[in-house]
Design an enzyme around this catalytic site. Structure first.
Site, short mmCIF file in Angstrom:
data_model
loop_
_atom_site.label_atom_id
_atom_site.label_comp_id
_atom_site.label_asym_id
_atom_site.label_seq_id
_atom_site.Cartn_x
_atom_site.Cartn_y
_atom_site.Cartn_z
N GLU A 1 32.89 20.92 39.67
CA GLU A 1 31.74 21.43 38.94
C GLU A 1 30.57 20.61 39.47
O GLU A 1 30.66 19.38 39.52
CB GLU A 1 31.87 21.20 37.43
N LYS B 1 32.67 10.96 34.85
CA LYS B 1 31.32 11.33 35.30
C LYS B 1 30.28 10.96 34.24
O LYS B 1 29.16 10.63 34.56
CB LYS B 1 31.26 12.84 35.56
N ARG C 1 45.70 12.38 36.93
CA ARG C 1 44.45 11.96 37.55
C ARG C 1 44.52 10.50 37.91
O ARG C 1 45.35 9.74 37.40
CB ARG C 1 43.30 12.22 36.59
#
Length: 556
Positions: A34, A270, A260
Site C-alpha cells: 500500500e 509503518k 512477518r
RNA sequence: UGGGGUGUCGCCAAGCGGUAAGGCACUGGUCUCUGACACCAGCAUUACCUAGGUUCGAAUCCUAGCACCCCAGCCA
C-alpha cells in the site's frame, strides 16, 4: 560465494507441489504494497519471497499497488516503493499494476453481489455497526437495513457512487453471517464513501472498495496463482474465498500466510516509522538508522546483503524475532568480498617519528584488498607526523593488549615498525602526542632480520590526511523490543555520533555510495546525499568483528 | 468464555514413522602485515511445550492439557 544450499520452506514445497500436480502451469505471484509509507526490511522479506519464488520456478511476479485508501496514500510513496524494489534487484517487467485501475470492474462486481442478494447498503453509522457486530464471544445482530430490496440497494449504491451522500453516511456490506465466530464474516464492509482524490486515478471516485473487496479480485484479474501475505490475514481467507466463489472472476487464486519479520532493537510498523519521521527523531524515511530500505541503503547496506538476509532467516508461520547480528553478518559477508580497503583514523592521536627525516615523504604501496590481488594497490603518502587510533595506544597496557605502549614496537600497516619512546601531555595531563622512532629497515612492513611484531595498526599521514565527517551509527532502540504508548522511551539517544575523522587522501575523491572497509574498523559508505568528491562524508555501515573488545558490540 | 494460528539449541530454521541439517550467536584453537577474513573443533547425547497412548521404533500418528500470537477499522 559460499554455498548455503537454500533450505526448503513450506511455500517452496507448496509451489513445487502445485506445479507438479498441475494445479497451475506457471507460478504467478505478486508483491502488493500500500503506498502509504516507505518500504522497510520486513517488506524485503515479502519481496524476496514473491519475486524469489517466481524466479525460482520460472514464473512471474507482479508489483501491484494496493491503493484502496486514498486518504493515506501518496505519489511520493509510489515512487519510492518502485525505486526500492528495483534497487533490491527485482524486475516486474511489464507487470506493474494498481488495484485502483480495477475500480470499475470491482464496482461492477459489487452490483453483481447486490443483484444476487448478497450485499446491501447499510445506513448505520460506524459506531452502530461496531455495536451490532457483537463481540468475540457474542454473535452480532442484523442491521435494520439488512433486508432492503435488491432494487433499493442497487439504486442507493448507484447514488453513493454518484456522490449524493456524505462520507460515513452509508456503506455497502456483504450479507454473510452475523453470528459467524469469524468476525470478518459478520457482514464485512465492502465499500465506503470517501470524497477524496486518489493519487493514481484522481478524482473519479467518491466510493472506495475495502482491502477485502479489492485484494482477492485483483489477484484473480491478474491470474495470480499464489497470493502470499502475512499471518494477520489468515482470518480473512474465508472472506477472500467467499468473494471469489460468489463473483464471476476469471480464476481462483489461493492465499497463503507466513510470519512477518521482527527485528530486534528497531521498530517495524509503518505507524511508528512515520511517527519518528514526523516528530523529527530521525532525519527522514531514509535516515541511516531507519530499517527502511532507503535507510539501509544510505547506511551502506547492499541489495545482495539484504537478499542474503532474507534467504537466511527462512520463512515460517511461527512468530519470530531475528537477532540484529544476522543482518550485520550478512553485510559483512558481502562487503568483505567487495569493499576495497582504506586507511582511516576515527579518533586521532598524533605520533611524531623523531628519527624520520623532517621533510621526507614516501609513497607506500598498499593493496586494495589483501584477499584479491586483482583489485590492485595504491600509493599512500607517509611522513614524519602521522595519526593513529587513540584506542591503539595504552599507557598501561592491559594483559593481552598488543598494540602500542611505552617502549613497545608495532607495525604501521604496510609502512614501518615504530617504537614508542615518549608520551607528550597537555597542561591538563591529557596525552596529546606520542614520540616514536622507526626502523628504516622495516620499510613496507617487514623486518629484514626476521623480527616479529605482534600488533599491526592503521595510520594516516598528518600532512596528507583529509579531515572528513564520519557518522557512527548505533541501534535505534536500547531494548530489543518496545511496545505501548511510551515505546519512544526506548529510543537510543546516542544512536548517532558525528566525528571528524582523518582519511587517507585517496578517499577524498569518493563518489556517493562508494563503500570501503576502513581497515580494522568497519565498513563505511559515502553518504548518498551529503557526500561529494572533494568533500566526503561517510556513514559507518557496521563495525568489523572485534574479538579483543570481547563480544562488546558497537562501541559507538 | 468464540474463532484462527504457533510451540525443535540463546535467536532463526530443516525434518512429515526409522533413530535431531544448516545459519547467526557463543566457546576453544590454527593462521595472519586488518586481534578482520579463512580454517579446525565444541555447542539439543533417550532430547524436539507438558502428560499419557499407539508402534519393533515417534519431533513426526492419537488423546488430554499448557503457553504464546492474531481477530470486535467505514486501515491494509
Amino acid at each position: 560465494m559460499s554455498e548455503n544450499p537454500t533450505t526448503s520452506n513450506f511455500l517452496r514445497s507448496m509451489v513445487a507441489g502445485d506445479l507438479q500436480s498441475g494445479r497451475c502451469q506457471k507460478v504467478v505471484t505478486r508483491f502488493p504494497p500500500e503506498p502509504n509509507g516507505y518500504l522497510h526490511i520486513g517488506h524485503a522479506k515479502s519481496i524476496c519471497l514473491n519475486f524469489g519464488l517466481a524466479q525460482e520456478f520460472g514464473g512471474t511476479c507482479h508489483l501491484r499497488f494496493d491503493d484502496t485508501n486514498p486518504v493515506k496514500e501518496e505519489m511520493e510513496y509510489i515512487e519510492s516503493i518502485k525505486a526500492s524494489v528495483r534497487w533490491l534487484g527485482f524486475d516486474w517487467g511489464e507487470n506493474l499494476y494498481y488495484a485502483s485501475d480495477y475500480f470499475e470492474q470491482l464496482y461492477t462486481w459489487a452490483e453483481v453481489l447486490i443483484v444476487a442478494g448478497k450485499a446491501y447498503v447499510d445506513d448505520l453509522s460506524a459506531e452502530e455497526i461496531r455495536g451490532y457486530r457483537g463481540s468475540l464471544t457474542e454473535p452480532g445482530k442484523a442491521s435494520p437495513w439488512r433486508e432492503r430490496s435488491v432494487e433499493d440497494n442497487l439504486a442507493l449504491f448507484r447514488r453513493m457512487r454518484g456522490g449524493e451522500f456524505p462520507d460515513g453516511s452509508k456503506v455497502l456490506r456483504a450479507k454473510i453471517d452475523m453470528s459467524s465466530p469469524n468476525l470478518n464474516l459478520r457482514d464485512p464492509v465492502l465499500y465506503r464513501i470517501l470524497h477524496a482524490p486518489h493519487p493514481h486515478v484522481g478524482a473519479r471516485w467518491c466510493i472506495y472498495p475495502m482491502y477485502d473487496f479489492a485484494h482477492g479480485q485483483s489477484d484473480a484479474i491478474e491470474g495470480i496463482t499464489h497470493s502470499i501475505c502475512t499471518l494477520e490475514f489468515e482470518d480473512h481467507r474465508p472472506l477472500y474465498n467467499w468473494l471469489l466463489e460468489n463473483l464471476p472472476v476469471p480464476g481462483h487464486p489461493r492465499q497463503y500466510e507466513f510470519a512477518r519479520l521482527n527485528l530486534g532493537y528497531t521498530v517495524m510498523s509503518k505507524r511508528k516509522l512515520l511517527q519518528l519521521v514526523k516528530d523529527g527523531d530521525v532525519g527522514g524515511w531514509d535516515d541511516p538508522r531507519m530499517p527502511t530500505l532507503d535507510g539501509l541503503r544510505r547506511r551502506g547496506y547492499t541489495p545482495a546483503a539484504i537478499r542474503l538476509f532474507c534467504e537466511r532467516i527462512g520463512v515460517g508461520r511461527s512468530d519470530s524475532w531475528i537477532d540484529l547480528s544476522v543482518l550485520e553478518d550478512c553485510v559483512r559477508e558481502d562487503l568483505n568480498e567487495k569493499a576495497p580497503r582504506a586507511l582511516a583514523v576515527l579518533k586521532p592521536l598524533k605520533v611524531v617519528i623523531d628519527n624520520y627525516p623532517p621533510e621526507q615523504v614516501e609513497e607506500l604501496e598498499v593493496p586494495n584488498h589483501p584477499g584479491h590481488p586483482e583489485m590492485g594497490s595504491r600509493k599512500v603518502p607517509f611522513g614524519r607526523e602521522i595519526y593513529i587510533e587513540r584506542d591503539d595506544f595504552e599507557e598501561f597496557p592491559a594483559k593481552g593488549f598488543f598494540r602500542l605502549a611505552p617502549g613497545r614496537e608495532v607495525r604501521l600497516r604496510c609502512a614501518y615498525f615504530i617504537r614508542c619512546e615518549e608520551i607528550v601531555r597537555d597542561a591538563g595531563g591529557e596525552i596529546v602526542e606520542l614520540r616514536c622512532n622507526y626502523d628504516p629497515a622495516t620499510r613496507g612492513g617487514s623486518a629484514t632480520d626476521g623480527r616479529k611484531v605482534k600488533g599491526t595498526i592503521h595510520w594516516v599521514s598528518a600532512r596528507h590526511g583529509v579531515t572528513a565527517e564520519v557518522r557512527l551509527y548505533d541501534r535505534l532502540l536500547t531494548t530489543a523490543s518496545s511496545t505501548g504508548d511510551d515505546w519512544k522511551a526506548a529510543l537510543n539517544t546516542r544512536s548517532v555520533e558525528v566525528i571528524a575523522a582523518v582519511l587517507e587522501p585517496g578517499l577524498a575523491g569518493a563518489a556517493p555510495e562508494d563503500r570501503f572497509q576502513f581497515e580494522r574498523l568497519g565498513y563505511f559508505c559515502a553518504d548518498r546525499h551529503d557526500s561529494h568528491p572533494g568533500a566526503p562524508v561517510f556513514n559507518r555501515t557496521v563495525t568489523l568483528r572485534d574479538s579483543w573488545g570481547k563480544g562488546g558490540q558497537s562501541p559507538a
